[in-house]
Scaffold this motif. Structure first.
Motif, mmCIF file in Angstrom:
data_model
loop_
_atom_site.group_PDB
_atom_site.id
_atom_site.type_symbol
_atom_site.label_atom_id
_atom_site.label_comp_id
_atom_site.label_asym_id
_atom_site.label_seq_id
_atom_site.Cartn_x
_atom_site.Cartn_y
_atom_site.Cartn_z
ATOM 1 N N GLU A 178 5.346 -9.520 2.805
ATOM 2 C CA GLU A 178 4.155 -9.946 3.539
ATOM 3 C C GLU A 178 4.098 -9.244 4.894
ATOM 4 O O GLU A 178 5.113 -8.728 5.377
ATOM 5 C CB GLU A 178 4.218 -11.467 3.786
ATOM 6 N N HIS B 43 2.075 -4.273 1.755
ATOM 7 C CA HIS B 43 2.089 -5.730 1.687
ATOM 8 C C HIS B 43 1.473 -6.185 0.368
ATOM 9 O O HIS B 43 1.470 -7.349 0.037
ATOM 10 C CB HIS B 43 1.322 -6.336 2.869
ATOM 11 N N PRO C 171 9.573 -13.716 2.789
ATOM 12 C CA PRO C 171 8.795 -14.268 3.901
ATOM 13 C C PRO C 171 9.686 -15.147 4.768
ATOM 14 O O PRO C 171 10.685 -15.700 4.273
ATOM 15 C CB PRO C 171 7.706 -15.088 3.215
#
Lengths: 448, 113
Positions: free
Chosen positions: A174, A286, A315
């Motif tokens: 991410e 991403h 994450p």
């Protein structure tokens, strides 16, 4: 300024004395005179910064001494000083690695002075470059990527493996998880860490310019190509090219990139000349590239060519106690950089940080705790110093774990603030009676 | 007899330090007479390459001391020596070099006195 050790190798007493005097006029020079080549070679352990070497010496000729110096100290600048202006000799000496060739004429002392100053500047620049290179390498040392969670430890192992070879690495994760940091760690811990790392953010470059940015162009290749330009692949020669946000590349350019990777060569726009490339490839995105392949947005053949060693960054919300470890690390670094003294993190603040879902990951954490460090009083970050910018205040509110009545009050207050205390509009938005709001105002539960 | 040397280059180099100029004069007086004697001996022995090598070494000193009457002479001796070209003029040039330098030695000794 550092002392520059200068060796003068000159059998002519008078000329040696003149050189010693002249070069010593700069107090940052330390001049040592030797009258033959052997003495000079025997004293190289004193680490001179430059050698002024007479071409005609008694035991060895200047060229013999030059060759011996270059064998053991290839980077040591040697300036040949000769009584004879002889172009072919000068060319030969320069080919053998001499830094300069100075004739003993009326300009000799000025040229020696200039050569010394240039060498001093070059030496200082080289030292600065070495220092910065070391600093960058240590900055991206594995130990500087913080984290103890099993998720990040798996990543560390992969980074180490990636650094040992020149395999293509695809980094996913991410936004804000540290993809660029990982790319730098791989490069600066690889054997090519003294070669360039060229980072290109595909998403940040207009589509029409990207091809020329990556592969270069010749002068006049297209409107606006006023000068020749070397592409990023060429710039990264011997080092690493990091293609960030590779998922944003359009399919037409993907085909060209694939060809470059297959052939290991590029052709600048407007040129027929093929240029070999040998840069290591790191990519990051991403996006889920496999999904993009399924959707037809990313070429399957390019996907497999770029996949190499995949590293998926977790994450922050999946990294457990790393949140606190990283928060403390960022606060310490920020406090040090701003000479703030020690700044602590209260248990309330820690709890708040750990309950948050961190959509902006490590990048967001850093911004949040740095702001908190500024807002904190008496060297301690409290829960109230922490505010989350990337999400709505409703999300933040949910972290507080309060009663349903209190949640209701906060939601109504939030909408009153947003709609300029317009009770009718808020009641309509929330599908509640106006009287409910007026009653709460009367009970001092709402601020209007 | 007027001075046949010119110390202005040395003085400029010295940056006002007469001690340095005088120490250069001393070194010149200490080494050059031997070099001239050696040059003469090598010439007498027919070692022309050595004659050229010694002239090569003396040349920058002559320039440094501004002894202009023999700046061309010393270069000619150097070139002829290196080329092993013993023509009629070489002997005369060596003689001129020696004689001129002897005058310079005397003048410099006077300066030091």
């Amino acid at each position: 300024m550092e002392i520059l050790k200068i060796f003068v190798v000159e059998d002519n007493e008078l000329y040696a004395k003149m050189m010693h005097h002249h070069l010593s006029l700069n107090p940052d020079n330390e001049v040592k005179v030797f009258h033959d080549g052997k003495q000079c070679l025997d004293n190289l352990h004193l680490k001179p910064g430059v050698i002024f070497l007479d071409y005609s010496l008694p035991n060895f000729t200047g060229i013999d001494v030059l060759r011996r110096i270059k064998q053991s100290h290839p980077d040591l600048p040697v300036v040949i000083v000769s009584g004879q202006e002889d172009v072919s000799t000068a060319v030969e000496l320069l080919r053998e690695g001499a830094y300069d060739y100075i004739v003993k004429d009326e300009n000799a002392k000025d040229r020696m002075w200039k050569a010394t100053n240039n060498i001093r500047e070059n030496t200082e620049l080289r030292q600065e470059l070495d220092r910065l290179r070391e600093e960058v390498t240590s900055k991206y040392d594995f130990s500087n990527i913080k984290g103890n969670s099993p998720a990040i430890k798996r990543v560390f192992k992969l980074i180490e493996k990636a650094a040992r070879t020149n395999i293509t690495v695809s980094i996913t994760g991410e936004t804000g998880t540290g993809k660029e940091l990982v790319a730098k760690a791989i490069h600066y811990n690889s054997i090519n860490n003294n070669k360039p790392l060229i980072a290109v953010n595909i998403a940040a470059i207009p589509k029409d310019l990207l091809e020329s940015e990556l592969f270069g162009h010749e002068k006049g290749a297209f409107t606006g190509a006023l000068n020749k330009r070397v592409g990023k692949f060429e710039e990264a020669s011997g080092g690493t090219i990091f293609l960030d946000e590779i998922g944003e590349m359009d399919t037409q350019l993907q085909a060209k990139l694939l060809r470059v990777l297959q052939e290991k060569e590029v052709t600048r726009i407007g040129s027929n000349q093929v240029i070999k490339i040998n840069a290591r490839i790191l990519v990051a995105t991403h996006r889920n590239l496999a999904e993009e392949v399924k959707k037809g947005n990313f070429r399957e053949d390019l996907y497999y060519r770029l996949l190499g060693l995949p590293i998926e960054l977790p994450p922050l919300r999946d990294r457990g106690n790393d949140i606190i470890l990283l928060a403390k690390h960022f606060v310490d670094a920020f406090a040090k950089e701003n000479r703030m003294g020690k700044v602590g993190l209260s248990s309330d603040a820690q709890k708040k940080l750990q309950s948050y879902h961190w959509p902006g990951n490590v990048r967001e954490l850093k911004a949040v705790v740095e702001l908190a460090a500024v807002l904190a009083d008496e060297g301690q970050i409290e829960g109230e110093d922490i505010s989350f910018n990337s999400t709505s205040s409703v999300n933040e509110m949910l972290l507080e774990e309060t009663t349903l009545k209190e949640y209701n009050r906060k939601i109504i207050q939030h909408f009153l603030d947003r709609y300029d205390k317009n009770v009718v509009q808020v009641a309509k938005k929330l599908e509640i009676g106006k009287s409910t709001i007026y009653r709460m105002v009367q009970n001092n539960e709402l601020d209007i | 007899m007027s001075k046949i040397y010119d110390l202005s280059q040395l003085e400029e180099l010295a940056g006002g330090s007469m001690d340095f100029v005088m120490s250069m004069v001393d070194t010149f007086l200490e080494h050059t007479p031997q070099q001239i004697q050696e040059l003469q001996d090598q010439y007498n022995d027919g070692n022309l390459v050595q004659v050229g090598a010694i002239a090569h070494k003396i040349k920058p000193n002559i320039d440094l001391f501004g002894i202009t009457p023999i700046t061309t002479t010393v270069r000619s001796i150097e070139n002829k020596g290196k080329a092993e070209q013993d023509d009629a003029e070489l002997k005369e040039e060596i003689e001129k070099l020696r004689e001129t330098l002897e005058v310079v030695f005397d003048q410099l000794r006077e300066l030091r006195a």
